[in-house]
Design an enzyme around this catalytic site. Structure first.
Site, PDB file in Angstrom:
ATOM      1  N   ASP A  83      -4.317   0.205   5.355  1.00  0.00           N
ATOM      2  CA  ASP A  83      -4.360   1.543   5.975  1.00  0.00           C
ATOM      3  C   ASP A  83      -5.535   1.723   6.922  1.00  0.00           C
ATOM      4  O   ASP A  83      -5.616   2.739   7.615  1.00  0.00           O
ATOM      5  CB  ASP A  83      -4.451   2.625   4.894  1.00  0.00           C
ATOM      6  CG  ASP A  83      -3.204   2.703   4.035  1.00  0.00           C
ATOM      7  OD1 ASP A  83      -2.204   2.059   4.380  1.00  0.00           O
ATOM      8  OD2 ASP A  83      -3.236   3.401   3.000  1.00  0.00           O
TER       9      ASP A  83
ATOM     10  N   THR B 103     -11.393  -1.252  -5.366  1.00  0.00           N
ATOM     11  CA  THR B 103     -11.903  -2.561  -5.768  1.00  0.00           C
ATOM     12  C   THR B 103     -13.390  -2.685  -5.483  1.00  0.00           C
ATOM     13  O   THR B 103     -14.157  -3.233  -6.283  1.00  0.00           O
ATOM     14  CB  THR B 103     -11.140  -3.675  -5.025  1.00  0.00           C
ATOM     15  OG1 THR B 103      -9.754  -3.580  -5.340  1.00  0.00           O
ATOM     16  CG2 THR B 103     -11.654  -5.057  -5.419  1.00  0.00           C
TER      17      THR B 103
ATOM     18  N   GLY C 286      -9.663  -3.168  -1.716  1.00  0.00           N
ATOM     19  CA  GLY C 286      -9.898  -1.910  -1.025  1.00  0.00           C
ATOM     20  C   GLY C 286     -11.032  -1.107  -1.618  1.00  0.00           C
ATOM     21  O   GLY C 286     -11.864  -1.642  -2.362  1.00  0.00           O
ATOM     22  N   ASP C 287     -11.060   0.199  -1.312  1.00  0.00           N
ATOM     23  CA  ASP C 287     -12.200   1.012  -1.736  1.00  0.00           C
ATOM     24  C   ASP C 287     -12.317   1.092  -3.248  1.00  0.00           C
ATOM     25  O   ASP C 287     -13.414   1.074  -3.802  1.00  0.00           O
ATOM     26  CB  ASP C 287     -12.141   2.408  -1.106  1.00  0.00           C
ATOM     27  CG  ASP C 287     -10.847   3.137  -1.406  1.00  0.00           C
ATOM     28  OD1 ASP C 287      -9.888   2.499  -1.849  1.00  0.00           O
ATOM     29  OD2 ASP C 287     -10.799   4.364  -1.194  1.00  0.00           O
TER      30      ASP C 287
ATOM     31  N   GLY D 212      -3.267  -3.664  -3.779  1.00  0.00           N
ATOM     32  CA  GLY D 212      -2.004  -3.969  -3.120  1.00  0.00           C
ATOM     33  C   GLY D 212      -2.095  -5.147  -2.173  1.00  0.00           C
ATOM     34  O   GLY D 212      -3.181  -5.596  -1.811  1.00  0.00           O
TER      35      GLY D 212
ATOM     36  N   MET E 162       2.897   2.850   6.290  1.00  0.00           N
ATOM     37  CA  MET E 162       1.808   3.001   5.330  1.00  0.00           C
ATOM     38  C   MET E 162       0.777   3.989   5.870  1.00  0.00           C
ATOM     39  O   MET E 162       0.638   4.163   7.069  1.00  0.00           O
ATOM     40  CB  MET E 162       1.124   1.665   5.054  1.00  0.00           C
ATOM     41  CG  MET E 162       1.974   0.682   4.271  1.00  0.00           C
ATOM     42  SD  MET E 162       3.151  -0.134   5.333  1.00  0.00           S
ATOM     43  CE  MET E 162       2.104  -1.118   6.342  1.00  0.00           C
ATOM     44  N   GLY E 163       0.026   4.580   4.945  1.00  0.00           N
ATOM     45  CA  GLY E 163      -1.007   5.540   5.304  1.00  0.00           C
ATOM     46  C   GLY E 163      -1.105   6.628   4.256  1.00  0.00           C
ATOM     47  O   GLY E 163      -0.610   7.735   4.452  1.00  0.00           O
TER      48      GLY E 163
ATOM     49  N   GLY F 196      -6.347  -1.707 -11.276  1.00  0.00           N
ATOM     50  CA  GLY F 196      -7.071  -1.340 -12.487  1.00  0.00           C
ATOM     51  C   GLY F 196      -7.595  -2.571 -13.219  1.00  0.00           C
ATOM     52  O   GLY F 196      -7.805  -3.637 -12.633  1.00  0.00           O
TER      53      GLY F 196
ATOM     54  N   GLU G 117       3.031   7.668   5.097  1.00  0.00           N
ATOM     55  CA  GLU G 117       3.520   8.015   3.757  1.00  0.00           C
ATOM     56  C   GLU G 117       2.788   9.204   3.137  1.00  0.00           C
ATOM     57  O   GLU G 117       3.326   9.892   2.267  1.00  0.00           O
ATOM     58  CB  GLU G 117       3.399   6.811   2.821  1.00  0.00           C
ATOM     59  CG  GLU G 117       1.969   6.321   2.641  1.00  0.00           C
ATOM     60  CD  GLU G 117       1.882   5.080   1.769  1.00  0.00           C
ATOM     61  OE1 GLU G 117       2.699   4.956   0.835  1.00  0.00           O
ATOM     62  OE2 GLU G 117       0.997   4.244   2.020  1.00  0.00           O
TER      63      GLU G 117
END
Length: 476
Positions: free
Chosen positions: A227, A199, A196-197, A108, A270-271, A172, A326
């Site tokens: 986040d 990735t 992020g994690d 994202g 976000m979260g 993905g 969220e």
């Protein structure tokens, strides 16, 4: 006395590189190209002749410099886990003219992506004289299904003023064999992966395949998650910007709620699994009456429930503001809606819209009970926050992360993520940032500060508190 060992990592493929020493010292080291490619030549670091660095008293990081993971210790505590300190080394393992680097952004959007891209390009070019840099378009699948774009300091000069990523992104698409084939065929020997994690997990697998093939390719990760849920590091880039921008939404909700009788402002931030943005935005705002996050269960009905608290605040103040992450209340919502769980292309659980759900629940409760007429306004600034450029603080942080990644790759380190640990930039092995997620500790002082600020009930039973403490002990 220093002892080193190699053990299998959590995934069964990562080789943990552990160095132990006296008094309980443990270095969780990162791989180096020389670990699996013998007799690699070294070169003097070009920074020795860089005019910008001529005023620095000590050019290079000492080879033995490490950073402790924990800095609050007792008199007789063991020295504990350390990570290798980031920064330029006296010798490099790449001739600048031979470097072909590539940069890819995945997952994202997040404030600061373009700043990281810019500073990797400028760092390679201005500090190390590297002129061949490619941008991989469209995330991981761009390695084998999209074109690349050349990147130069001129091309990236002002991209930090824009939101998003100039390279595009996707979720993905991590076909490891195809990606490494593309890297090998193009002659790429430095890979910078921003994500992020999920990735970083993909980057770890890519690194393992590169090591298996014995390729002289450095793989460096720059952790990205708005986040702030990546383990080990102090914070991820874009987080400060997100908290700052969330203030606008909270302020708007407060103005709306305050301007009408029994006004209720609901803001969703976000979260997905971690409530850091909601927690810090609430603490910074001081206009919030209740904050709900994924880590802290809550209930709606009955004594001590959310509805009772809302009614109490409305009677006291005539208005209230509710902020929620969220990922908050997902189990509660799924139970009431009998929802089926789904995942996106990155393997993240697709969340139900808790903001709309809880807004409707609040309306229904006060309508059915005929207790009072409320006026509820719901604000969801999620995509507005993700798409903005990074603020000054994040721009500086992105610059230091990017330069640390460049220094590490040029020095021959590979299979690592750069990150701030206790205020110092470090190289962290991939497995450490992907094995767990960073979450708000609801038995910690920071959450207590929030409860003190909002005066909301904790909504916690003794069972919830014990469960939170058990999870925190398991992390230690």
């Amino acid at each position: 006395m220093i002892r080193s060992s190699t053990a299998m990592g959590f995934s069964g493929t990562d080789h943990m590189k552990i160095v132990s020493g006296d008094a309980g010292y443990v270095l969780q080291d990162v791989p180096h190209l020389s670990d699996f490619i013998p007799d690699l030549p070294t070169y003097p670091n070009p920074l020795q002749h860089n005019a910008a660095y001529s005023v620095v008293k000590q050019y290079f990081v000492n080879v033995d410099d490490t950073v402790p993971q924990k800095i609050v210790v007792h008199k007789n505590s063991p020295r504990g886990t350390h990570f290798r300190r980031a920064g330029p080394r006296q010798k490099v393992y790449f001739d600048s003219d031979d470097v072909l680097a590539c940069i890819v952004t995945c997952g994202g959007l997040c404030p600061g992506l373009n700043t990281v891209i810019r500073e990797i390009v400028c760092g390679l070019y201005h500090m190390y004289g590297v002129s061949r840099i490619l941008g991989i378009e469209g995330g991981y699948r761009g390695f084998y299904s999209r074109n690349t774009t050349p990147l130069t300091p001129k091309i990236v000069n002002d991209i930090h003023k824009r939101g998003g990523t100039i390279l595009g992104t996707s979720r993905g698409g991590s076909d490891t064999s195809k990606i490494v084939d593309s890297i090998q065929d193009r002659g790429i020997n430095q890979v910078y992966i921003i994500g992020g994690d999920g990735t970083q997990k993909g980057a770890s697998v890519i690194f393992e395949e590169i090591r298996r093939r014995g390729l002289k390719v450095a793989v460096a990760g720059i952790p990205k998650t708005i986040d702030n849920d990546i383990a080990v590091i102090d914070k991820s880039f874009g987080f400060d910007t997100a908290v700052e921008e969330a203030q606008r939404a909270i302020n708007a909700a407060h103005v709306e709620a305050e301007s009408i009788e029994n006004g209720v402002g609901v803001v969703k931030l976000m979260g997905r699994y971690s409530g850091f943005i909601a927690m810090y935005a609430t603490l910074a705002s001081r206009d919030v009456d209740c904050c709900l996050i994924p880590e802290s269960p809550f209930y709606l009905e009955g004594k001590g429930g959310l509805f009772e608290y809302i009614e109490k605040r409305l009677k006291e103040n005539g208005h209230m503001v509710l902020v929620l992450a969220e990922g908050a209340g997902q189990e509660l919502m799924a139970e009431s809606m009998r929802a089926v769980s789904h995942e996106d292309a990155s393997g993240n659980k697709l969340l139900l819209d808790v903001g709309l759900w809880i807004s409707q629940k609040i309306k229904d409760h006060f309508t059915e009970r005929n207790k009072m007429v409320i006026n509820l306004k719901y604000i969801d600034p999620t995509y507005m926050i993700r798409a903005i450029p990074s603020n000054a603080s994040d721009n500086v942080y992105c610059t230091l992360l990017a330069q640390s990644a460049v220094h590490g790759a040029m020095a021959g380190y590979t299979g690592f993520t750069v990150g701030l640990v206790n205020g110092r930039h470090t190289y962290i092995p991939f497995y450490r940032v992907t094995e767990t997620q960073n979450q708000v500790v609801i038995t910690d002082r920071m959450w207590a500060r929030l409860l003190s600020s909002t005066n909301q009930p904790s909504f916690l039973s003794s069972k919830d508190i014990m469960e939170s403490e058990r999870k925190e002990e398991e992390k230690k």
